[in-house]
Motif scaffolding. Structure first.
Motif, mmCIF file in Angstrom:
data_model
loop_
_atom_site.group_PDB
_atom_site.id
_atom_site.type_symbol
_atom_site.label_atom_id
_atom_site.label_comp_id
_atom_site.label_asym_id
_atom_site.label_seq_id
_atom_site.Cartn_x
_atom_site.Cartn_y
_atom_site.Cartn_z
ATOM 1 N N ALA A 69 0.825 -1.206 0.000
ATOM 2 C CA ALA A 69 0.000 0.000 0.000
ATOM 3 C C ALA A 69 0.860 1.257 0.000
ATOM 4 N N VAL A 70 1.878 1.294 0.853
ATOM 5 C CA VAL A 70 2.745 2.479 0.940
ATOM 6 C C VAL A 70 3.514 2.676 -0.363
ATOM 7 N N ARG A 71 4.105 1.608 -0.881
ATOM 8 C CA ARG A 71 4.880 1.709 -2.120
ATOM 9 C C ARG A 71 4.008 2.200 -3.277
ATOM 10 N N GLU A 72 2.843 1.582 -3.444
ATOM 11 C CA GLU A 72 1.958 1.960 -4.542
ATOM 12 C C GLU A 72 1.440 3.391 -4.391
ATOM 13 N N PHE A 73 1.050 3.763 -3.167
ATOM 14 C CA PHE A 73 0.549 5.128 -2.938
ATOM 15 C C PHE A 73 1.622 6.147 -3.301
ATOM 16 N N PRO A 82 5.104 12.501 1.928
ATOM 17 C CA PRO A 82 6.355 11.772 2.156
ATOM 18 C C PRO A 82 6.121 10.374 2.750
ATOM 19 N N ARG A 83 6.903 9.414 2.301
ATOM 20 C CA ARG A 83 6.763 8.015 2.717
ATOM 21 C C ARG A 83 6.680 7.843 4.237
ATOM 22 N N PRO A 84 7.545 8.493 5.049
ATOM 23 C CA PRO A 84 7.436 8.309 6.509
ATOM 24 C C PRO A 84 6.088 8.778 7.059
ATOM 25 N N VAL A 85 5.504 9.793 6.455
ATOM 26 C CA VAL A 85 4.199 10.291 6.903
ATOM 27 C C VAL A 85 3.108 9.280 6.559
ATOM 28 N N VAL A 86 3.201 8.678 5.379
ATOM 29 C CA VAL A 86 2.229 7.651 4.972
ATOM 30 C C VAL A 86 2.328 6.449 5.910
ATOM 31 N N ASP A 88 3.405 6.383 9.006
ATOM 32 C CA ASP A 88 2.852 6.771 10.313
ATOM 33 C C ASP A 88 1.325 6.779 10.287
ATOM 34 N N ALA A 89 0.734 7.240 9.179
ATOM 35 C CA ALA A 89 -0.727 7.282 9.066
ATOM 36 C C ALA A 89 -1.322 5.882 9.150
ATOM 37 N N LEU A 90 -0.651 4.898 8.562
ATOM 38 C CA LEU A 90 -1.160 3.524 8.603
ATOM 39 C C LEU A 90 -1.067 2.916 9.997
ATOM 40 N N LYS A 91 -0.177 3.438 10.830
ATOM 41 C CA LYS A 91 0.004 2.910 12.187
ATOM 42 C C LYS A 91 -0.980 3.492 13.195
ATOM 43 N N ARG A 92 -1.710 4.544 12.809
ATOM 44 C CA ARG A 92 -2.644 5.169 13.752
ATOM 45 C C ARG A 92 -3.773 4.227 14.127
ATOM 46 N N LYS A 93 -4.240 4.363 15.362
ATOM 47 C CA LYS A 93 -5.341 3.529 15.846
ATOM 48 C C LYS A 93 -6.630 3.787 15.078
ATOM 49 N N THR A 94 -6.774 4.949 14.484
ATOM 50 C CA THR A 94 -7.998 5.282 13.750
ATOM 51 C C THR A 94 -8.015 4.727 12.324
ATOM 52 N N THR A 95 -6.889 4.241 11.852
ATOM 53 C CA THR A 95 -6.827 3.704 10.494
ATOM 54 C C THR A 95 -7.534 2.356 10.437
ATOM 55 N N ARG A 96 -8.378 2.187 9.434
ATOM 56 C CA ARG A 96 -9.125 0.946 9.240
ATOM 57 C C ARG A 96 -8.466 0.139 8.130
ATOM 58 N N ARG A 97 -8.527 -1.161 8.235
ATOM 59 C CA ARG A 97 -8.000 -2.051 7.198
ATOM 60 C C ARG A 97 -9.134 -2.978 6.784
ATOM 61 N N ASP A 113 -5.735 14.070 8.156
ATOM 62 C CA ASP A 113 -5.278 15.113 9.074
ATOM 63 C C ASP A 113 -3.844 14.848 9.479
ATOM 64 N N GLY A 114 -3.005 15.847 9.341
ATOM 65 C CA GLY A 114 -1.612 15.730 9.746
ATOM 66 C C GLY A 114 -0.725 14.974 8.770
#
Length: 117
Positions: A69-73, A82-86, A88-97, A113-114
């Motif tokens: 997901a990160v590579r393709e995005f 930026p890749r590190p921001v992406v 971090d976004a996937l690691k948030r508790k609010t992120t759904r999979r 956000d952020g």
């Protein structure tokens, strides 16, 4: 089965984690009471313009659906975020999979956000 879909935020079933075919990210935010979703637009000769999730096929080097997901995005947006921001976004508790069984696809839905670099 092939058509199964489920919220895989807590755990992606092991069989699906091993056999996913692709992954993507949909960033979402609420702005002035409106929901905004970051999607891509691609031109296909046979179909014209197509709106799509920013993601794609798994590559041999991808160890997980997160890697794909990160590579393709990042590829599809020319590192708009930026890749590190992406990551971090996937690691948030609010992120759904979500597991979308009809395509063997893992879709991450994350807050925008952020995410500005």
């Amino acid at each position: 089965g092939r058509g199964d879909c489920y919220d895989a935020t807590a755990v992606l079933q092991e069989a699906h984690a091993l056999r996913f075919k692709g992954a993507g990210i949909m960033f979402v935010r609420v702005n002035a009471g409106c929901v905004e979703v970051l999607l891509g637009v691609e031109y296909r000769p046979e179909e014209g313009r197509v709106v799509m999730v920013l993601g794609g096929k798994r590559e041999a080097a991808d160890r997980s659906s997160e890697d794909s997901a990160v590579r393709e995005f990042c590829e599809e947006t020319a590192d708009l975020v930026p890749r590190p921001v992406v990551i971090d976004a996937l690691k948030r508790k609010t992120t759904r999979r979500l597991w979308l069984g009809f395509g063997g696809y893992v879709l991450f839905i994350a807050s925008a956000d952020g995410t500005r670099g």
